[in-house]
Structures are given as structure tokens and as C-alpha cells.
Design an enzyme around this catalytic site. Structure first.
Site, PDB file in Angstrom:
ATOM      1  N   ASP A 135       0.843  -1.200   0.000  1.00 40.24           N
ATOM      2  CA  ASP A 135       0.000   0.000   0.000  1.00 40.24           C
ATOM      3  C   ASP A 135       0.881   1.254   0.000  1.00 40.24           C
ATOM      4  O   ASP A 135       1.973   1.238   0.560  1.00 40.24           O
ATOM      5  CB  ASP A 135      -0.910  -0.037   1.240  1.00 40.24           C
ATOM      6  N   HIS A 165       2.576   3.350  -9.046  1.00 42.60           N
ATOM      7  CA  HIS A 165       2.460   1.901  -9.286  1.00 42.60           C
ATOM      8  C   HIS A 165       3.688   1.383 -10.040  1.00 42.60           C
ATOM      9  O   HIS A 165       4.161   0.279  -9.778  1.00 42.60           O
ATOM     10  CB  HIS A 165       1.179   1.592 -10.056  1.00 42.60           C
ATOM     11  N   LEU A 221      12.428 -19.542  -4.846  1.00 45.90           N
ATOM     12  CA  LEU A 221      11.275 -18.867  -4.215  1.00 45.90           C
ATOM     13  C   LEU A 221       9.993 -19.103  -5.011  1.00 45.90           C
ATOM     14  O   LEU A 221      10.020 -19.061  -6.250  1.00 45.90           O
ATOM     15  CB  LEU A 221      11.579 -17.360  -4.182  1.00 45.90           C
TER      16      LEU A 221
HETATM   17  C1  FPP Z   1      -1.886   0.097  -3.363  1.00 45.70           C
HETATM   18  O1  FPP Z   1      -1.451   1.438  -3.339  1.00 45.70           O
HETATM   19  C2  FPP Z   1      -1.358  -0.602  -4.521  1.00 45.70           C
HETATM   20  C3  FPP Z   1      -2.111  -1.228  -5.474  1.00 45.70           C
HETATM   21  C4  FPP Z   1      -3.578  -1.324  -5.445  1.00 45.70           C
HETATM   22  C5  FPP Z   1      -1.479  -1.842  -6.648  1.00 45.70           C
HETATM   23  C6  FPP Z   1      -0.254  -2.647  -6.390  1.00 45.70           C
HETATM   24  C7  FPP Z   1       0.503  -2.744  -7.648  1.00 45.70           C
HETATM   25  C8  FPP Z   1       1.857  -2.703  -7.748  1.00 45.70           C
HETATM   26  C9  FPP Z   1       2.766  -2.661  -6.592  1.00 45.70           C
HETATM   27  C10 FPP Z   1       2.516  -2.681  -9.074  1.00 45.70           C
HETATM   28  C11 FPP Z   1       2.251  -3.852  -9.934  1.00 45.70           C
HETATM   29  C12 FPP Z   1       2.635  -5.136  -9.337  1.00 45.70           C
HETATM   30  C13 FPP Z   1       2.685  -6.284 -10.024  1.00 45.70           C
HETATM   31  C14 FPP Z   1       3.056  -7.518  -9.303  1.00 45.70           C
HETATM   32  C15 FPP Z   1       2.401  -6.366 -11.465  1.00 45.70           C
HETATM   33  P1  FPP Z   1      -2.536   2.579  -3.394  1.00 45.70           P
HETATM   34  O2  FPP Z   1      -2.765   2.938  -4.823  1.00 45.70           O
HETATM   35  O3  FPP Z   1      -3.766   2.167  -2.650  1.00 45.70           O
HETATM   36  O4  FPP Z   1      -1.793   3.735  -2.642  1.00 45.70           O
HETATM   37  P2  FPP Z   1      -2.467   4.901  -1.757  1.00 45.70           P
HETATM   38  O5  FPP Z   1      -3.119   4.233  -0.577  1.00 45.70           O
HETATM   39  O6  FPP Z   1      -1.285   5.734  -1.369  1.00 45.70           O
HETATM   40  O7  FPP Z   1      -3.429   5.619  -2.642  1.00 45.70           O
END
Ligand code: FPP
Length: 258
Positions: A25, A42, A136
Site C-alpha cells: 500500500d 504503481h 522462491l
Molecule cells: C496500493 O497502493 C497498490 C495497489 C492497489 C497496486 C499494487 C501494484 C503494484 C505494486 C505494481 C504492480 C505489481 C505487479 C506484481 C504487477 P494505493 O494505490 O492504494 O496507494 P495509496 O493508498 O497511497 O493511494
């Protein structure tokens, strides 16, 4: 290979978690604080994924499970959802070979049909390519929800003709999407929030929970080591008393408790 359930049998407690599960997050806030679009966060998040895979493998962690897209993330603005799916698709294309060379076995769990045929095929190819690897095991949870998982396990059990009287923990666990992995020893959520957010609801029953204020793109080796140090300092009791846990560590008394 099947694994025992933490509510049925006490698992071994190693110096590093055998299975680490992470809610990544904070990508959006990382981007916003730099006046960048959310997708830039992201993209940096994906770099943190690469680093974390390496860091976990180096530390002897056997299973790493990452929550990339929850069944509730479809509620985000359509543009962000589309960009996240694009990022997932390009990562599947660009990372599969690299993971394979590193000996990583890749698994994707979740209701991936919703991502469409093209992504479905990429998932199949990447899983097949890496299936025999013995390093892994990296699991990416995509369009995954813990409640979905329990329900689909139950549906499959009933479809296999199991009658309600013969459903027990082991039978249900064998049909969960991640039946190939032990339950997570350590759960990490970055980004300062303290929630499970419908991640591995069944399997987190006895996991140690660790919440970090670090935003996911900043989650580096040092941040991982802090989480592992915290894990090491925990006393995992699995319902037992502290005295029993101490006796277990003493070879002379172990037999009385085990
Ligand atoms: C949460 O941060 C993150 C996500 C919903 C997406 C996670 C995706 C990645 C780490 C990149 C892609 C990964 C792969 C494995 C392809 P948020 O957007 O909720 O952040 P915020 O709470 O600060 O708004």
C-alpha cells in the site's frame, strides 16, 4: 505436498518466515507527494516488487505472496484500473523470463477470468515456464479476495460430491487457491493502514501481523529486515501459554508439551 493447518498442528518457527504475505500500500501517496500521476507510483511499486523478490530469495524465504489487485480494486476510477491492468500485463510479459532465470516459481491466484483472454494466456505461459523451478515461490494475488477464495473452495468441494457432514478444515484448505503453500508466518502491510482488506482471510489465522508506515515504493531491504527482526522477536504461541512455549524450547521438557 500438503501443509498442516495452524489450528490443527503447531508449525515450526524458523529465524526467517517461511511464507511472507504483503499488502503493498502507498503507491498513490508516494506519487502524489511528488506531484506525479498515481500510475507513476504503481510503476515504482513494480520496482519495489523486483527488489523484494530478490531480497526475500537472498534471505531464504520460500514463499512470497503479494496482493497486486483486490476484488474491490475495480471500484477505483476506470482509468487507474485500466492502467493497473496494463502494468500487470506488461509485467507478465517482461518479468517471466527474468524470474525463470532466477529460479523463481510464479503463481497467480484470484478470479483472473475477468482480466480477459490475453492476460489469461500470459498467466498460463508464465506459470508453465516457471513451474519446475525450485527457488522462491512468488504468488501474485490478482482480482483476489479472501471471501471469494473460501467460497470458491466450498463450491469446488460440493461439486466434487463432498457432503456437508464430511467438510472439515483440511478438506476446505485443500481447495483454497494457495493450497500449494503453507500458511503465511508473517503478514506485512505498508503505507500506514492497519487492515487485512479481504486478503488471505483463512490462512492469516495465526500469522504475525506487521504494519509499516513506509510507502510501498520505498520498501527496501532495510525495511524488510526491520519486519523480519520484529517477526523474530515475537513469541508464536498458537493458543498455548508462554510457559508451554518456553518448555518446548527446552529439550528436557519438550516431550511433556509437544
Ligand atoms: C496500493 O497502493 C497498490 C495497489 C492497489 C497496486 C499494487 C501494484 C503494484 C505494486 C505494481 C504492480 C505489481 C505487479 C506484481 C504487477 P494505493 O494505490 O492504494 O496507494 P495509496 O493508498 O497511497 O493511494
Amino acid at each position: 505436498m500438503t501443509y498442516t493447518s495452524s489450528t490443527q498442528e503447531v508449525p515450526e518457527h524458523g529465524a526467517v518466515p517461511r511464507h511472507l504475505a504483503i499488502i503493498m500500500d502507498g503507491n498513490g501517496r508516494w506519487a502524489r507527494s511528488r506531484l506525479l500521476p498515481r500510475i507513476a507510483g504503481h510503476r515504482r511499486g513494480l520496482e519495489a516488487v523486483r527488489a523484494t523478490v530478490e531480497n526475500c530469495a537472498e534471505r531464504g524465504i520460500e514463499f512470497l505472496t503479494l496482493f497486486a489487485f483486490s476484488s474491490e480494486n475495480w471500484r477505483r476510477p476506470a482509468e487507474e484500473v485500466a492502467l493497473l491492468i496494463q502494468l500487470f500485463q506488461s509485467a507478465l510479459t517482461s518479468e517471466a523470463e527474468r524470474l525463470h532465470r532466477a529460479g523463481v516459481r510464479l503463481k497467480i491466484v484470484g478470479d483472473v477470468r475477468r482480466f480477459g483472454r490475453k492476460i489469461g494466456l500470459l498467466i498460463e505461459q508464465a506459470e508453465k515456464l516457471t513451474a519446475q523451478n525450485r527457488g522462491l515461490t512468488l504468488t501474485i494475488a490478482a482480482n483476489y479476495g479472501g471471501r471469494w477464495d473460501i467460497l470458491q473452495a466450498l463450491s469446488r468441494l460440493l461439486a466434487a460430491g463432498t457432503t456437508h457432514g464430511s467438510i472439515d478444515e483440511a478438506a476446505l484448505a485443500a481447495h483454497l487457491a494457495m493450497s500449494y503453500a503453507p500458511e503465511p508466518d508473517l503478514f506485512i502491510r505498508t503505507g500506514g493502514e492497519q487492515r487485512i482488506s479481504n486478503f488471505l482471510l483463512w490462512q492469516l489465522a495465526y500469522s504475525e501481523l506487521y504494519f509499516s508506515d513506509t510507502l510501498w515504493p520505498d520498501f527496501d531491504a532495510a525495511a524488510l529486515d526491520l519486519a523480519i527482526a520484529s517477526y523474530r522477536s515475537r513469541e508464536r504461541r498458537f493458543g498455548r501459554t508462554s510457559e508451554q512455549v518456553a518448555a518446548l524450547a527446552d529439550p528436557a521438557k519438550r516431550a511433556e508439551v509437544a
